[in-house]
Motif scaffolding. Sequence first.
Motif, mmCIF file in Angstrom:
data_model
loop_
_atom_site.group_PDB
_atom_site.id
_atom_site.type_symbol
_atom_site.label_atom_id
_atom_site.label_comp_id
_atom_site.label_asym_id
_atom_site.label_seq_id
_atom_site.Cartn_x
_atom_site.Cartn_y
_atom_site.Cartn_z
ATOM 1 N N VAL A 97 0.839 -1.193 0.000
ATOM 2 C CA VAL A 97 0.000 0.000 0.000
ATOM 3 C C VAL A 97 0.877 1.246 0.000
ATOM 4 O O VAL A 97 0.613 2.221 -0.720
ATOM 5 C CB VAL A 97 -0.937 -0.014 1.221
ATOM 6 C CG1 VAL A 97 -1.745 1.269 1.280
ATOM 7 C CG2 VAL A 97 -1.866 -1.211 1.165
ATOM 8 N N PRO A 155 -10.588 0.031 1.957
ATOM 9 C CA PRO A 155 -9.645 0.527 0.945
ATOM 10 C C PRO A 155 -10.100 1.869 0.354
ATOM 11 O O PRO A 155 -11.257 2.031 0.043
ATOM 12 C CB PRO A 155 -9.679 -0.573 -0.118
ATOM 13 C CG PRO A 155 -11.020 -1.227 0.042
ATOM 14 C CD PRO A 155 -11.395 -1.091 1.470
ATOM 15 N N PRO A 161 -8.463 5.554 -5.421
ATOM 16 C CA PRO A 161 -7.481 6.583 -5.805
ATOM 17 C C PRO A 161 -8.111 7.965 -5.970
ATOM 18 O O PRO A 161 -7.552 8.953 -5.495
ATOM 19 C CB PRO A 161 -6.921 6.066 -7.134
ATOM 20 C CG PRO A 161 -7.158 4.592 -7.102
ATOM 21 C CD PRO A 161 -8.393 4.367 -6.285
ATOM 22 N N ARG A 193 -8.221 -5.501 3.132
ATOM 23 C CA ARG A 193 -8.321 -4.113 2.670
ATOM 24 C C ARG A 193 -7.010 -3.625 2.048
ATOM 25 O O ARG A 193 -7.020 -2.940 1.033
ATOM 26 C CB ARG A 193 -8.654 -3.189 3.845
ATOM 27 C CG ARG A 193 -10.086 -3.223 4.219
ATOM 28 C CD ARG A 193 -10.261 -2.501 5.531
ATOM 29 N NE ARG A 193 -11.424 -2.992 6.219
ATOM 30 C CZ ARG A 193 -12.505 -2.239 6.444
ATOM 31 N NH1 ARG A 193 -12.548 -1.002 6.045
ATOM 32 N NH2 ARG A 193 -13.536 -2.746 7.073
ATOM 33 N N ASN A 194 -5.925 -3.975 2.679
ATOM 34 C CA ASN A 194 -4.639 -3.468 2.199
ATOM 35 C C ASN A 194 -4.331 -3.930 0.778
ATOM 36 O O ASN A 194 -4.053 -3.090 -0.083
ATOM 37 C CB ASN A 194 -3.530 -3.854 3.164
ATOM 38 C CG ASN A 194 -3.514 -2.945 4.381
ATOM 39 O OD1 ASN A 194 -3.967 -1.796 4.298
ATOM 40 N ND2 ASN A 194 -3.034 -3.459 5.501
ATOM 41 N N PRO A 195 -4.378 -5.267 0.485
ATOM 42 C CA PRO A 195 -4.129 -5.657 -0.900
ATOM 43 C C PRO A 195 -5.134 -5.071 -1.884
ATOM 44 O O PRO A 195 -4.733 -4.706 -3.014
ATOM 45 C CB PRO A 195 -4.219 -7.183 -0.881
ATOM 46 C CG PRO A 195 -4.666 -7.590 0.458
ATOM 47 C CD PRO A 195 -4.469 -6.430 1.376
ATOM 48 N N VAL A 196 -6.388 -4.914 -1.452
ATOM 49 C CA VAL A 196 -7.381 -4.328 -2.360
ATOM 50 C C VAL A 196 -6.979 -2.890 -2.691
ATOM 51 O O VAL A 196 -7.008 -2.470 -3.846
ATOM 52 C CB VAL A 196 -8.794 -4.384 -1.726
ATOM 53 C CG1 VAL A 196 -9.747 -3.455 -2.459
ATOM 54 C CG2 VAL A 196 -9.321 -5.806 -1.744
ATOM 55 N N GLN A 197 -6.546 -2.179 -1.664
ATOM 56 C CA GLN A 197 -6.134 -0.790 -1.885
ATOM 57 C C GLN A 197 -4.917 -0.721 -2.813
ATOM 58 O O GLN A 197 -4.878 0.076 -3.757
ATOM 59 C CB GLN A 197 -5.815 -0.144 -0.537
ATOM 60 C CG GLN A 197 -5.735 1.365 -0.623
ATOM 61 C CD GLN A 197 -5.690 1.994 0.758
ATOM 62 O OE1 GLN A 197 -5.843 1.310 1.763
ATOM 63 N NE2 GLN A 197 -5.480 3.293 0.800
ATOM 64 N N ALA A 198 -3.947 -1.612 -2.552
ATOM 65 C CA ALA A 198 -2.744 -1.643 -3.387
ATOM 66 C C ALA A 198 -3.135 -1.932 -4.835
ATOM 67 O O ALA A 198 -2.583 -1.326 -5.780
ATOM 68 C CB ALA A 198 -1.771 -2.697 -2.863
ATOM 69 N N GLN A 224 -5.941 -1.249 -6.315
ATOM 70 C CA GLN A 224 -6.581 -0.066 -6.907
ATOM 71 C C GLN A 224 -5.532 0.923 -7.409
ATOM 72 O O GLN A 224 -5.639 1.471 -8.499
ATOM 73 C CB GLN A 224 -7.485 0.598 -5.866
ATOM 74 C CG GLN A 224 -8.772 -0.165 -5.675
ATOM 75 C CD GLN A 224 -9.610 0.437 -4.557
ATOM 76 O OE1 GLN A 224 -9.071 0.958 -3.583
ATOM 77 N NE2 GLN A 224 -10.920 0.336 -4.689
ATOM 78 N N TYR A 225 -4.467 1.112 -6.598
ATOM 79 C CA TYR A 225 -3.430 2.068 -6.993
ATOM 80 C C TYR A 225 -2.691 1.576 -8.224
ATOM 81 O O TYR A 225 -2.328 2.346 -9.113
ATOM 82 C CB TYR A 225 -2.456 2.323 -5.832
ATOM 83 C CG TYR A 225 -3.151 2.872 -4.616
ATOM 84 C CD1 TYR A 225 -4.285 3.669 -4.773
ATOM 85 C CD2 TYR A 225 -2.685 2.616 -3.349
ATOM 86 C CE1 TYR A 225 -4.941 4.164 -3.670
ATOM 87 C CE2 TYR A 225 -3.336 3.114 -2.245
ATOM 88 C CZ TYR A 225 -4.468 3.879 -2.411
ATOM 89 O OH TYR A 225 -5.128 4.371 -1.322
ATOM 90 N N GLN A 226 -2.461 0.238 -8.281
ATOM 91 C CA GLN A 226 -1.750 -0.301 -9.439
ATOM 92 C C GLN A 226 -2.598 -0.158 -10.701
ATOM 93 O O GLN A 226 -2.071 0.168 -11.771
ATOM 94 C CB GLN A 226 -1.383 -1.779 -9.206
ATOM 95 C CG GLN A 226 -0.374 -2.005 -8.092
ATOM 96 C CD GLN A 226 0.882 -1.180 -8.269
ATOM 97 O OE1 GLN A 226 1.344 -0.943 -9.398
ATOM 98 N NE2 GLN A 226 1.452 -0.692 -7.178
#
Lengths: 132, 453
Positions: free
Chosen positions: A17, A107, A110, B252-257, B259-261
């Motif tokens: 993250v 989450p 962006p 949540r953390n991998p989902v967020q990561a 999304q950014y990718q």
Amino acid sequence: MAQAPCPILLVEDDPSVRAGLAQLLSDHGYSVRAAATLGEGRRFLADPRPAVCLLDLNLPDGNGLELLREVARRNLPLRIVVMTAFSLQHLRPDDAAHVLVDWLAKPVAPDALLRAVGRACDLARGHEGGGA
Amino acid sequence: MKAFWAMWRGYLVPVLVVVVVAGLAVAVSYWVLRAQYEKDVEESVMSLKQRVEWHLRDLGPDAVPPKEAQDFLASEMLADPRVQALCIVDLARGQAVPLRRAANVPLPKNLNEMDDMLRADPNSERRKLEWRFDLRWLRVAMSRAERREVSEKEARDLLLSKGARPDMLRGYIYLDLSRPALEAYFWHVSRPLLLRVAAFGGATTLALSAVAVFAYRALQRMARIKHRAQLEQQGMVAQRGLTAAVLAHEIRNPVQALQYQLHSLRRNASDPERVTAACDTIGGELSRIGQLVQDYLAHEKAQTMRPAPVDLGEAVEALRTIVDEMLRSTQTGLVIVAPPSPVVAICDPAMLRQALMNLVLNAQQAMGGGGRITITVGRDNGSAAIDVSDTGPGIGPEMIDRLFKPFQTSKKEGSGIGLAMVKRFVDNFGGSVSVESQPGQGATFHLRLPLSQ
């Protein structure tokens, strides 16, 4: 970005993250310093001074709320956006309300994140302008 | 203090119950004996009065008992230890037959004195009893004296001629009885009854106490079991809630990561280096999510495992209906050897079925088509036993060692997780699984599970 770059302090313990966020923010013209722990984040408050802090609450060496309260107490010219896995709205601290810009539930999409950071940067610049 | 009380409550309440029941038993026994004693005293009085009357009835209406008759009465009455004093107050002639056991025993001289004595000590065993004419006995006495049958009318006429009436009160019999003698007499006569009452009372007390104590302990135990079950239920729900919350948090953390990718991919689609980096990260994050889900499910499964007594014979028979169709497709035979008496093991029935299916499937795949699978249910060394053997090519020694490790397989089909699952199943319930095989001679899997007691 016509405006001067808004220095951002990112405090987030999850490496994926953290990397993704840093990438995202620098892609959008922000200068980012990333910290993995509360202690590291506290050190990075000093120099160079960030305008906005993107703060995760659940950190390995403590709760991000401590940093939030410290900033409010020391009256630092810093605006904070909190990111938390638990949408614990009742944890919103009243004593730090003036430094807290937004409270985002993970989450964080962006777009929502960029919007919140943008608003925080505007506020920080307004603060600086008012202070100068 | 609370713990102290809880510890003693287990003993205190049963002891209190025993004391209360014993107290009640003693009180009831005393009440019964008291009533019996009083009845016995009344019976003594009546029988003594009858004996006195017996002596008096032979006397005519006007006869004073002669001296020898008085002596005879006295000697007979004093022979009875219950009698302390006796006298007869004839309403017409005054006192008669005064007799007493000892000089210190008071004796009334007339009716007034008798009433005074009775009033003075109402709790004593002194009685003032009525003495009446008895026409029948008068008739008998007259008949005897005149040596002929005297009619009732003649007897009545005689009475009436003397100014008396049948059933007329002739006087009073005064009786003073000795209480210790009465009690001794009561004990002597009623001993069998007393012993029976005591035995019955004692036995009833013991039985009731035992029932009360047992019931109380059972209630306590039930309450404890209920309490424990409640705690377990709460604990389980809390733990499951926790794991679900942890899963949600972790994901949540991998989902967020991710999304950014994705965001980065859209922006930097023309930069091959950025695309490759983003794709690598996305792949990594996706497998992280996959792992989280898998861990969570495995944890859930371990949580919901329910050990229960399972009749292995029935379980194997039930399995036949499930695998029959599958085995027919490869012309594989299935033979079930049932035990002579039911074999009941402790395990999770659903997991047992899955484990047996894995073994059957494994055998079927090993034989490749045709062949025969034999499932034998029985007992072995104090364990419940299921043996699954096939007529396949057997397992080489190099394979046997890693047979029960996950993802180890020589077969083209399957992931190699089936036998690992069997192993985990028996391990979970304190059982074992082993394999015996000679190349070319098939293989036999020995499943051992704890027997239900």
